[in-house]
Design an enzyme around this catalytic site. Structure first.
Site, mmCIF file in Angstrom:
data_model
loop_
_atom_site.group_PDB
_atom_site.id
_atom_site.type_symbol
_atom_site.label_atom_id
_atom_site.label_comp_id
_atom_site.label_asym_id
_atom_site.label_seq_id
_atom_site.Cartn_x
_atom_site.Cartn_y
_atom_site.Cartn_z
ATOM 1 N N CYS A 8 0.864 -1.187 0.000
ATOM 2 C CA CYS A 8 0.000 0.000 0.000
ATOM 3 C C CYS A 8 0.898 1.234 0.000
ATOM 4 O O CYS A 8 2.089 1.148 -0.332
ATOM 5 C CB CYS A 8 -0.992 -0.019 1.166
ATOM 6 S SG CYS A 8 -0.242 0.065 2.804
ATOM 7 N N ASN A 11 2.251 1.521 4.355
ATOM 8 C CA ASN A 11 2.583 0.265 5.069
ATOM 9 C C ASN A 11 2.273 0.371 6.567
ATOM 10 O O ASN A 11 2.953 -0.233 7.401
ATOM 11 C CB ASN A 11 4.058 -0.148 4.842
ATOM 12 C CG ASN A 11 4.375 -1.591 5.279
ATOM 13 O OD1 ASN A 11 5.487 -1.882 5.693
ATOM 14 N ND2 ASN A 11 3.425 -2.496 5.177
ATOM 15 N N CYS A 13 -1.458 0.867 7.397
ATOM 16 C CA CYS A 13 -2.888 0.548 7.538
ATOM 17 C C CYS A 13 -3.265 -0.708 6.754
ATOM 18 O O CYS A 13 -3.480 -1.777 7.324
ATOM 19 C CB CYS A 13 -3.753 1.722 7.075
ATOM 20 S SG CYS A 13 -3.620 3.194 8.112
ATOM 21 N N ARG A 14 -3.369 -0.587 5.437
ATOM 22 C CA ARG A 14 -3.929 -1.675 4.635
ATOM 23 C C ARG A 14 -3.008 -2.882 4.495
ATOM 24 O O ARG A 14 -3.421 -4.024 4.739
ATOM 25 C CB ARG A 14 -4.322 -1.155 3.240
ATOM 26 C CG ARG A 14 -5.466 -0.155 3.284
ATOM 27 C CD ARG A 14 -5.606 0.595 1.973
ATOM 28 N NE ARG A 14 -4.472 1.495 1.759
ATOM 29 C CZ ARG A 14 -4.265 2.199 0.663
ATOM 30 N NH1 ARG A 14 -5.110 2.078 -0.361
ATOM 31 N NH2 ARG A 14 -3.226 3.003 0.559
ATOM 32 N N SER A 15 -1.756 -2.653 4.066
ATOM 33 C CA SER A 15 -0.914 -3.827 3.779
ATOM 34 C C SER A 15 -0.470 -4.602 5.019
ATOM 35 O O SER A 15 -0.391 -5.832 4.960
ATOM 36 C CB SER A 15 0.267 -3.473 2.861
ATOM 37 O OG SER A 15 1.132 -2.531 3.440
ATOM 38 N N ASP A 120 -8.036 3.932 0.972
ATOM 39 C CA ASP A 120 -7.091 4.351 2.000
ATOM 40 C C ASP A 120 -7.872 4.864 3.219
ATOM 41 O O ASP A 120 -8.603 5.843 3.109
ATOM 42 C CB ASP A 120 -6.227 5.468 1.396
ATOM 43 C CG ASP A 120 -5.129 5.910 2.331
ATOM 44 O OD1 ASP A 120 -5.183 5.557 3.527
ATOM 45 O OD2 ASP A 120 -4.221 6.604 1.861
HETATM 46 P P1 4NP Z 1 -1.836 2.819 4.064
HETATM 47 O O1 4NP Z 1 -2.447 4.192 4.612
HETATM 48 O O2 4NP Z 1 -1.301 3.099 2.689
HETATM 49 O O3 4NP Z 1 -3.013 1.901 4.051
HETATM 50 O O4 4NP Z 1 -0.767 2.401 5.041
HETATM 51 C C1 4NP Z 1 -1.695 5.379 4.648
HETATM 52 C C2 4NP Z 1 -0.898 5.647 5.726
HETATM 53 C C3 4NP Z 1 -0.171 6.832 5.782
HETATM 54 C C4 4NP Z 1 -0.262 7.723 4.741
HETATM 55 C C5 4NP Z 1 -1.046 7.448 3.649
HETATM 56 C C6 4NP Z 1 -1.760 6.262 3.600
HETATM 57 N N1 4NP Z 1 0.445 8.935 4.815
HETATM 58 O O5 4NP Z 1 0.257 9.781 3.920
HETATM 59 O O6 4NP Z 1 1.237 9.147 5.738
#
Ligand code: 4NP
Length: 152
Positions: A8, A11, A13-15, A120
């Site tokens: 994702c 790294n 939340c989702r992955s 996201d």
């Molecule tokens: P993820 O979510 O891609 O599911 O881990 C996010 C976590 C942090 C950010 C964006 C998406 N960020 O912009 O910091």
């Protein structure tokens, strides 16, 4: 042994949720997978997953606390058999990064589920995390099934 990398943006939340869920489901199904997750971005390298995701996944029995963020690197395109991005933007970033002789197969994670993108949840409310976990559980079941039938 199939090596699977879930990807994702952050790294956190989702992955990492997908890593823990796929690990749980593949172990229960007796499928031998090596599973890791990574982000295309580098903001959260070395950090644990988002506290909101640790809590939401924990309620469903998945422990994310020991996972740590890392960024995708070019070696991943040779180390893993399957690289599965959570959304279209992650896919585009991976396509840009992929070396021309990459051996890994790139495929949308939700191609094993409902198709489309895992949204996201980072900037949204708590229900976003539940939706994401539902989608990830469903696609992980689909992936385990696909791998099980390939081995049969
Ligand atoms: P993820 O979510 O891609 O599911 O881990 C996010 C976590 C942090 C950010 C964006 C998406 N960020 O912009 O910091």
């Amino acid at each position: 042994m199939t090596r699977v990398l879930l990807v994702c943006l952050g790294n956190i939340c989702r992955s990492p949720a997908a890593e823990a869920i796929l690990r749980d489901k593949s172990e229960k199904a007796g499928i031998d997978l090596e599973i890791d997750s990574a982000g295309t971005g580098r903001w959260h390298v070395g950090k644990p997953p988002d506290a909101r995701m640790i809590k939401a996944a924990g309620k469903r029995g998945y422990d994310l606390k020991t996972l740590r963020g890392r960024q995708v690197d070019t070696g991943d395109f040779y180390t893993f058999d399957l690289i599965l991005p959570m959304d279209t933007s992650n896919m585009a970033d991976l396509e840009d990064l992929a070396p021309p002789d990459a051996t890994a197969k790139l495929r949308p994670f939700l191609s094993y589920g409902v198709g489309g993108d895992v949204p996201d949840p980072y900037h949204g409310g708590p229900s976003g995390f539940e939706t994401v976990l539902d989608m990830i559980e469903h696609a992980s079941d689909g992936l385990v099934k696909a791998l099980a039938s390939r081995r049969a």
